[in-house]
Design an enzyme around this catalytic site. Structure first.
Site, mmCIF file in Angstrom:
data_model
loop_
_atom_site.group_PDB
_atom_site.id
_atom_site.type_symbol
_atom_site.label_atom_id
_atom_site.label_comp_id
_atom_site.label_asym_id
_atom_site.label_seq_id
_atom_site.Cartn_x
_atom_site.Cartn_y
_atom_site.Cartn_z
ATOM 1 N N ASN A 208 0.847 -1.199 0.000
ATOM 2 C CA ASN A 208 0.000 0.000 0.000
ATOM 3 C C ASN A 208 0.879 1.244 0.000
ATOM 4 O O ASN A 208 2.106 1.145 0.006
ATOM 5 C CB ASN A 208 -0.956 -0.032 1.197
ATOM 6 C CG ASN A 208 -0.188 -0.138 2.499
ATOM 7 O OD1 ASN A 208 0.551 0.749 2.873
ATOM 8 N ND2 ASN A 208 -0.343 -1.274 3.191
ATOM 9 N N ASP A 277 -4.079 -6.555 4.842
ATOM 10 C CA ASP A 277 -5.071 -7.441 5.469
ATOM 11 C C ASP A 277 -4.986 -8.863 4.917
ATOM 12 O O ASP A 277 -5.371 -9.814 5.597
ATOM 13 C CB ASP A 277 -6.482 -6.887 5.229
ATOM 14 C CG ASP A 277 -6.704 -5.598 6.009
ATOM 15 O OD1 ASP A 277 -6.151 -5.483 7.115
ATOM 16 O OD2 ASP A 277 -7.409 -4.704 5.496
ATOM 17 N N LYS A 287 9.419 -16.631 -10.978
ATOM 18 C CA LYS A 287 8.648 -15.496 -11.473
ATOM 19 C C LYS A 287 7.484 -15.980 -12.349
ATOM 20 O O LYS A 287 7.681 -16.821 -13.233
ATOM 21 C CB LYS A 287 9.581 -14.605 -12.297
ATOM 22 C CG LYS A 287 8.954 -13.330 -12.767
ATOM 23 C CD LYS A 287 9.922 -12.534 -13.627
ATOM 24 C CE LYS A 287 9.201 -11.350 -14.241
ATOM 25 N NZ LYS A 287 9.875 -10.841 -15.417
ATOM 26 N N PRO A 304 -2.985 -12.050 10.213
ATOM 27 C CA PRO A 304 -3.446 -11.807 11.587
ATOM 28 C C PRO A 304 -3.643 -10.309 11.805
ATOM 29 O O PRO A 304 -2.943 -9.499 11.195
ATOM 30 C CB PRO A 304 -2.281 -12.322 12.452
ATOM 31 C CG PRO A 304 -1.093 -12.377 11.550
ATOM 32 C CD PRO A 304 -1.607 -12.547 10.149
ATOM 33 N N ASP A 305 -4.593 -9.933 12.635
ATOM 34 C CA ASP A 305 -4.780 -8.523 12.994
ATOM 35 C C ASP A 305 -3.933 -8.256 14.242
ATOM 36 O O ASP A 305 -4.290 -8.681 15.347
ATOM 37 C CB ASP A 305 -6.266 -8.229 13.244
ATOM 38 C CG ASP A 305 -6.515 -6.730 13.381
ATOM 39 O OD1 ASP A 305 -5.707 -6.051 14.050
ATOM 40 O OD2 ASP A 305 -7.502 -6.235 12.803
ATOM 41 N N ILE A 306 -2.836 -7.578 14.041
ATOM 42 C CA ILE A 306 -1.857 -7.402 15.134
ATOM 43 C C ILE A 306 -2.458 -6.572 16.262
ATOM 44 O O ILE A 306 -2.354 -6.917 17.441
ATOM 45 C CB ILE A 306 -0.573 -6.727 14.591
ATOM 46 C CG1 ILE A 306 -0.065 -7.480 13.359
ATOM 47 C CG2 ILE A 306 0.499 -6.673 15.666
ATOM 48 C CD1 ILE A 306 1.045 -6.767 12.600
ATOM 49 N N LYS A 336 -13.640 0.306 14.864
ATOM 50 C CA LYS A 336 -12.292 -0.256 15.066
ATOM 51 C C LYS A 336 -11.881 -0.170 16.534
ATOM 52 O O LYS A 336 -11.260 -1.080 17.075
ATOM 53 C CB LYS A 336 -11.270 0.481 14.187
ATOM 54 C CG LYS A 336 -11.298 -0.020 12.753
ATOM 55 C CD LYS A 336 -10.375 0.721 11.824
ATOM 56 C CE LYS A 336 -10.718 0.324 10.393
ATOM 57 N NZ LYS A 336 -10.065 1.095 9.383
ATOM 58 N N LYS A 340 -11.040 -3.713 18.279
ATOM 59 C CA LYS A 340 -9.629 -4.042 18.488
ATOM 60 C C LYS A 340 -9.164 -3.873 19.929
ATOM 61 O O LYS A 340 -8.009 -4.126 20.245
ATOM 62 C CB LYS A 340 -8.762 -3.214 17.551
ATOM 63 C CG LYS A 340 -9.137 -3.457 16.073
ATOM 64 C CD LYS A 340 -8.119 -2.920 15.130
ATOM 65 C CE LYS A 340 -8.604 -3.036 13.698
ATOM 66 N NZ LYS A 340 -7.590 -3.544 12.799
HETATM 67 N N1 CTP Z 1 -3.878 -3.419 11.848
HETATM 68 C C1 CTP Z 1 -3.144 -4.467 12.358
HETATM 69 N N2 CTP Z 1 -3.118 -5.656 11.689
HETATM 70 C C2 CTP Z 1 -3.813 -5.824 10.543
HETATM 71 C C3 CTP Z 1 -4.555 -4.736 10.004
HETATM 72 C C4 CTP Z 1 -4.560 -3.539 10.698
HETATM 73 O O1 CTP Z 1 -2.519 -4.316 13.397
HETATM 74 N N3 CTP Z 1 -3.763 -6.988 9.923
HETATM 75 C C5 CTP Z 1 -3.914 -2.168 12.612
HETATM 76 C C6 CTP Z 1 -3.259 -0.983 11.924
HETATM 77 O O2 CTP Z 1 -1.885 -0.901 12.270
HETATM 78 C C7 CTP Z 1 -4.050 0.182 12.463
HETATM 79 C C8 CTP Z 1 -5.434 -0.400 12.709
HETATM 80 O O3 CTP Z 1 -5.255 -1.809 12.782
HETATM 81 O O4 CTP Z 1 -3.564 0.634 13.716
HETATM 82 C C9 CTP Z 1 -6.448 -0.090 11.638
HETATM 83 O O5 CTP Z 1 -5.919 -0.383 10.363
HETATM 84 P P1 CTP Z 1 -6.734 -0.049 9.047
HETATM 85 O O6 CTP Z 1 -5.926 -0.467 7.874
HETATM 86 O O7 CTP Z 1 -7.262 1.341 9.113
HETATM 87 O O8 CTP Z 1 -8.014 -0.957 9.181
HETATM 88 P P2 CTP Z 1 -8.257 -2.515 9.105
HETATM 89 O O9 CTP Z 1 -8.318 -3.056 10.493
HETATM 90 O O10 CTP Z 1 -7.261 -3.142 8.199
HETATM 91 O O11 CTP Z 1 -9.709 -2.578 8.509
HETATM 92 P P3 CTP Z 1 -10.227 -2.080 7.057
HETATM 93 O O12 CTP Z 1 -9.116 -2.424 6.088
HETATM 94 O O13 CTP Z 1 -11.458 -2.879 6.854
HETATM 95 O O14 CTP Z 1 -10.504 -0.598 7.149
#
Ligand code: CTP
Length: 406
Positions: A208, A277, A287, A304-306, A336, A340
């Site tokens: 990104n 994500d 390749k 994983p969502d950290i 969020k 979270k």
């Molecule tokens: N985050 C994380 N791990 C992930 C995705 C997000 O720790 N796999 C954390 C980011 O570092 C940030 C917060 O969650 O502090 C929100 O991230 P954001 O990209 O805005 O949202 P997402 O949780 O990814 O949800 P969405 O993409 O649906 O908006």
């Protein structure tokens, strides 16, 4: 940190004198009042007019300039300094100050000031390694002067070795660190920054637009304020801030592993990284070749969502998350915050080009777990970093008080 503070920049006669112009510009950008004092030989390398234009103040060179003495004498210059920086500092200047010689305006003012003095030496490597220079430098360190290490590299005189003036941005950092209140001493801060990369094959990845600037600004400001800072960084072009321990990662899984291993010993956590994500279910070993009209699909699986994992069992730690939104900012950020388990969500609108990804400024809205929310006006990420640190420190201290009173 520097707004309205008076910084005196001393410039000695060396080939690196021109770099002092960039340093002055950095101080001015931080809204400091800057006065420049040049030695006579410095004026052989760079014109006083350059500094006069950059600072908007007359440049001081001679010790007994009658007009300048009437308007602003050298003692009053020394008195009004909040900080004194000499860049480049030559062996001659360091030798003179170490031995109490004050025979021009710069040495006289350094001797007369009670402000912290930061010297950034630049010279030939043999001069730098000369034991006479080294003992003069040690003498200054023993008397509480700050002396930066010169950088090792190719020198203007043709030699290789230690003697290059540190980068103006590093001198600026060091100067701000000297002035910063050390109100975060004893606090352990963990920051994540930058994007993650999820590899498709050996040459391609999903990522990104995150530049890492916000997270790096938080890490830098926390280190300035005396905290013990670890920065877990995805791939960025930014140099590690001075005094910050940086751990480089590439993928979300690596970031997850590092952050969870470090979280136990953190008091404040800032999850500024833009974590991908999803990742490809499998990474091709070779390749992927073209030759088909369309590539039908790349199968992805969730990372994983950290932040959410940290929020499950966070104890006294203050957890700050970020929400990058393009629409429905308020609703999404509030969701969020709850999902979270964060103490604070910093939400910004990344669809605006003037703030957010890669911009130097940001305009955010804060959502606190206790239901408060607050809009912060548009400001530099450096200033915003301090505001966010203030909020997190307040939450941490309030948590501690609540803990003690129970
Ligand atoms: N985050 C994380 N791990 C992930 C995705 C997000 O720790 N796999 C954390 C980011 O570092 C940030 C917060 O969650 O502090 C929100 O991230 P954001 O990209 O805005 O949202 P997402 O949780 O990814 O949800 P969405 O993409 O649906 O908006």
């Amino acid at each position: 940190m520097l707004k309205g503070r008076t910084v005196i920049v001393g410039v000695c006669g060396g080939i690196a004198a021109y770099k002092a112009a960039e340093l002055v510009r950095l101080f001015r950008r931080a809204a400091a009042e800057v006065h420049v004092i040049m030695t006579a030989s410095a004026t052989e390398f760079i014109a006083p007019l350059t500094f006069q234009t950059l600072t908007g103040n007359p440049v001081h060179v001679e010790l007994f300039n009658l007009i300048q003495e009437r308007e602003i004498g050298h003692i009053s210059l020394a008195d009004r300094a909040d900080l004194f920086v000499v860049a480049p500092a030559t062996a001659n200047l360091i030798g003179k100050v170490a031995n109490g010689i004050a025979d021009d305006l710069l040495t006289t003012t350094i001797m007369a000031t009670r402000a912290p003095v930061l010297l950034a030496p630049a010279m030939n490597v043999n001069m730098y390694e000369n034991p006479i220079y080294q003992s003069n430098q040690q003498c200054l360190l023993d008397h509480g002067y700050q002396v930066m290490e010169p950088v090792v590299g190719e020198l203007a005189c043709g030699w290789e070795g230690a003697g290059k003036l540190p980068d103006p941005a590093d001198i600026f950092d060091e100067a701000v660190r000297l002035l910063a209140p050390k109100d975060m001493r004893g606090l352990r801060v963990l920051v994540t920054a930058g994007p993650t990369r999820e590899e498709i094959d050996p040459v391609r990845y999903i990522s990104n637009h995150s530049s890492g600037k916000m997270g790096y600004a938080i890490a830098r400001a926390a280190a300035w304020r005396g905290a013990d800072v670890t920065l877990v960084s995805g791939p960025t072009c930014l140099p590690a801030p001075r005094g910050v321990r940086r751990i480089d990662v590439v993928s979300a899984e690596q970031m997850h592993r590092e952050v969870l291993a470090l979280a136990d010993r953190a008091d404040l956590v800032f999850k500024a990284a833009a974590v991908a994500d999803y990742r490809p279910v499998s990474r091709a070993q070779a390749k992927l070749k073209k030759g088909r009209d369309c590539l039908e699909r790349i199968d992805l699986e969730a990372n994983p969502d950290i932040l959410a994992d940290l929020g499950k069992n966070k104890g006294r730690m203050v957890l700050v998350g970020f929400a990058a939104e393009t629409d429905d900012l308020e609703k999404n950020a509030a969701a969020k915050l709850a999902a979270k388990g964060a103490d604070l969500i910093v939400a910004n609108d990344v669809s605006r080009g003037d703030i957010g990804f890669d911009a130097d400024q940001n305009e955010v809205r804060l959502f606190f777990a206790d239901g408060r929310n607050e809009c912060l006006e548009k400001m530099d990420k450096a200033e915003l970093a301090d505001r966010l640190l203030d909020c997190a420190v307040d939450l941490f201290r309030a948590g501690g008080d609540a803990g003690t009173s129970q």
